[in-house]
Scaffold this active site. Structure first.
Site, PDB file in Angstrom:
ATOM      1  N   SER A  86     -60.465 -16.607 -92.146  1.00 13.53           N
ATOM      2  CA  SER A  86     -59.000 -16.654 -92.099  1.00 13.53           C
ATOM      3  C   SER A  86     -58.447 -17.932 -91.488  1.00 13.53           C
ATOM      4  O   SER A  86     -57.245 -18.112 -91.416  1.00 13.53           O
ATOM      5  CB  SER A  86     -58.479 -15.450 -91.314  1.00 13.53           C
ATOM      6  OG  SER A  86     -59.166 -15.367 -90.076  1.00 13.53           O
ATOM      7  N   THR A 189     -55.182 -15.444 -88.152  1.00 17.80           N
ATOM      8  CA  THR A 189     -54.724 -16.796 -87.828  1.00 17.80           C
ATOM      9  C   THR A 189     -54.985 -17.021 -86.358  1.00 17.80           C
ATOM     10  O   THR A 189     -54.815 -16.103 -85.553  1.00 17.80           O
ATOM     11  CB  THR A 189     -53.198 -16.878 -88.061  1.00 17.80           C
ATOM     12  OG1 THR A 189     -52.968 -16.884 -89.454  1.00 17.80           O
ATOM     13  CG2 THR A 189     -52.575 -18.119 -87.431  1.00 17.80           C
ATOM     14  N   THR A 207     -54.390 -21.795 -89.943  1.00 19.14           N
ATOM     15  CA  THR A 207     -54.770 -20.641 -90.761  1.00 19.14           C
ATOM     16  C   THR A 207     -55.097 -21.059 -92.196  1.00 19.14           C
ATOM     17  O   THR A 207     -54.623 -22.090 -92.672  1.00 19.14           O
ATOM     18  CB  THR A 207     -53.596 -19.632 -90.801  1.00 19.14           C
ATOM     19  OG1 THR A 207     -54.022 -18.433 -91.434  1.00 19.14           O
ATOM     20  CG2 THR A 207     -52.390 -20.180 -91.541  1.00 19.14           C
ATOM     21  N   ARG A 217     -48.203 -20.835-102.027  1.00 24.47           N
ATOM     22  CA  ARG A 217     -47.558 -20.046-100.968  1.00 24.47           C
ATOM     23  C   ARG A 217     -47.822 -20.680 -99.600  1.00 24.47           C
ATOM     24  O   ARG A 217     -48.935 -21.072 -99.271  1.00 24.47           O
ATOM     25  CB  ARG A 217     -48.094 -18.614-101.009  1.00 24.47           C
ATOM     26  CG  ARG A 217     -47.486 -17.685 -99.954  1.00 24.47           C
ATOM     27  CD  ARG A 217     -48.317 -17.604 -98.705  1.00 24.47           C
ATOM     28  NE  ARG A 217     -47.858 -16.571 -97.783  1.00 24.47           N
ATOM     29  CZ  ARG A 217     -48.291 -16.438 -96.533  1.00 24.47           C
ATOM     30  NH1 ARG A 217     -49.211 -17.252 -96.076  1.00 24.47           N
ATOM     31  NH2 ARG A 217     -47.824 -15.493 -95.762  1.00 24.47           N
ATOM     32  N   THR A 240     -48.864 -14.164 -85.492  1.00 21.27           N
ATOM     33  CA  THR A 240     -49.920 -13.877 -86.457  1.00 21.27           C
ATOM     34  C   THR A 240     -49.462 -12.707 -87.311  1.00 21.27           C
ATOM     35  O   THR A 240     -48.589 -11.936 -86.908  1.00 21.27           O
ATOM     36  CB  THR A 240     -51.243 -13.549 -85.732  1.00 21.27           C
ATOM     37  OG1 THR A 240     -52.243 -13.259 -86.712  1.00 21.27           O
ATOM     38  CG2 THR A 240     -51.117 -12.361 -84.813  1.00 21.27           C
ATOM     39  N   GLY A 241     -50.055 -12.581 -88.477  1.00 18.90           N
ATOM     40  CA  GLY A 241     -49.690 -11.471 -89.351  1.00 18.90           C
ATOM     41  C   GLY A 241     -48.976 -11.951 -90.601  1.00 18.90           C
ATOM     42  O   GLY A 241     -49.056 -13.123 -90.975  1.00 18.90           O
TER      43      GLY A 241
HETATM   44  C1  SD4 Z   1     -49.726 -16.289 -92.852  1.00 23.33           C
HETATM   45  N1  SD4 Z   1     -49.439 -15.677 -90.561  1.00 23.33           N
HETATM   46  O1  SD4 Z   1     -50.137 -17.180 -93.576  1.00 23.33           O
HETATM   47  C2  SD4 Z   1     -50.399 -16.113 -91.519  1.00 23.33           C
HETATM   48  C3  SD4 Z   1     -51.547 -15.160 -91.687  1.00 23.33           C
HETATM   49  C4  SD4 Z   1     -52.039 -14.613 -90.396  1.00 23.33           C
HETATM   50  O2  SD4 Z   1     -53.311 -13.514 -89.017  1.00 23.33           O
HETATM   51  O3  SD4 Z   1     -51.473 -14.701 -89.386  1.00 23.33           O
HETATM   52  N2  SD4 Z   1     -53.040 -14.006 -90.259  1.00 23.33           N
HETATM   53  O4  SD4 Z   1     -48.833 -15.529 -93.168  1.00 23.33           O
END
Ligand code: SD4
Length: 330
Positions: A86, A189, A207, A217, A240-241
């Protein structure tokens, strides 16, 4: 039985209604957390890989490196980790089978740099720092970012999926369905924020983004104010997320602004998660997002939409994982 969705509705509404009262009564009415003991220096970063990244950042900070050097070198450990799916070039690819990376770095004086949708660069965080320090810009994207890396003498890596990523991608191709799974595959991330002994702050975020995202994207991580924000007057936050949910609320900026208004890092993270849930209510059952924050005094906090988010905290006493609380319980 109360459904998960109705639980959210209730908790978001009640936090909305209760907040002004809590503020009127002042922060003294809110229970003190351990996280509020305040110690400097302090470095925190998202997920389990934060332990190794913190370790490096701590070493840099204690070898006369700046807090900026520390947050850059720290997350480089994760970017180079062959086991990370990731972060960095070993991460999961997009729908076309191509790994594209996002990263940002920021100092407490407002200087910042980022790169997004960049290919073949092992250390996008270093490229983001170069954007900050060597260009008049904040953000470079795609081929332009790659060309800048070449001009700066950064090595260009072969475009080849890690065997585990390749295998997972081949499996994904069978259905080609994009369904985010909370805390799995599309997360992890690394975001790192830190404060040095003098109260100077810096942060970094890097990330490979969501697995099987559309080509082109870009998530929250390279967007200053969404995935990362740092202000020496107040503190720093990173996210994160599911990036789309975080961008909609300028999440990291908002955490810092709430700390500026007097919230502790923990309170600020909780309030932003509530705001994020309200703005993303329809799909929130499938979406994880979390924030970590540190303030100038070395107090810190973390909070997420769903359970499962954790973060690594390095202070003088050691480097350990903490489970973040979340708005949902199950
Ligand atoms: C994203 N926030 O590209 C990142 C992905 C992520 O933990 O945080 N993963 O949307």
């Amino acid at each position: 039985m109360t459904s998960r969705r109705s639980f959210i509705k209730h908790s978001v509404l009640s936090s909305t209604l209760l907040l002004p009262g809590a503020l009127q009564k002042g922060l003294g009415t809110i229970k003190k957390l351990d996280q509020q003991s305040g110690r400097r220096p302090l470095i925190i970063s998202t997920w389990n890989h934060g332990i190794a990244a913190n370790e490096k950042a701590w070493e840099v900070l204690h070898s006369n490196g700046s807090i900026l050097d520390a947050v850059e070198e720290g997350v480089k450990i994760t970017e180079a980790d062959p086991d990370s799916r990731s972060v960095g070039l070993n991460g999961h690819p997009d729908r076309e089978g191509i790994v594209t990376l996002d990263a940002s770095i920021m100092k407490g004086n407002g200087d910042c740099g980022s790169v997004c949708f960049v290919r073949q660069i092992k250390h996008p965080i270093t490229l983001a720092r170069k954007v900050m320090e060597k260009t008049p810009h904040v953000m470079l994207a795609g081929e332009g970012a790659r060309q800048f890396a070449i001009a700066e003498g950064m090595p260009i890596e072969q475009e080849e999926l890690h065997p585990d990523s390749e295998e997972a991608y081949q499996e994904w191709l069978e259905e080609k369905e994009y369904r985010p799974i909370i805390n799995i595959e599309n997360h992890d991330t690394i975001g790192m924020v830190g404060v040095d002994a003098d109260g100077t702050l810096a942060g970094s975020c890097t990330t490979s983004g969501l697995a099987y995202k559309m080509h082109g994207r870009v998530g929250d991580s390279p967007i200053i104010g969404a995935g990362l924000y740092v202000d020496d007057e107040v503190g720093a936050a990173t996210a994160t997320g599911m990036g789309e949910t975080i961008i909609k609320v300028c999440g990291s900026f908002l955490v810092v602004e709430l700390m500026r208004q007097g919230r502790s890092p923990q309170e600020a993270c909780e309030e932003v998660v509530d705001r994020l849930i309200k703005k993303n209510y329809e799909d929130i059952e499938d979406m994880q997002a979390g924030f970590i924050a540190v303030n100038k005094d070395g107090e810190y906090g973390g909070y997420a939409v769903h359970p499962g988010f954790n973060y690594a905290v390095h202070h003088e006493g050691g480097n350990e994982m903490e489970d973040a609380k979340s708005r949902f319980e199950v």
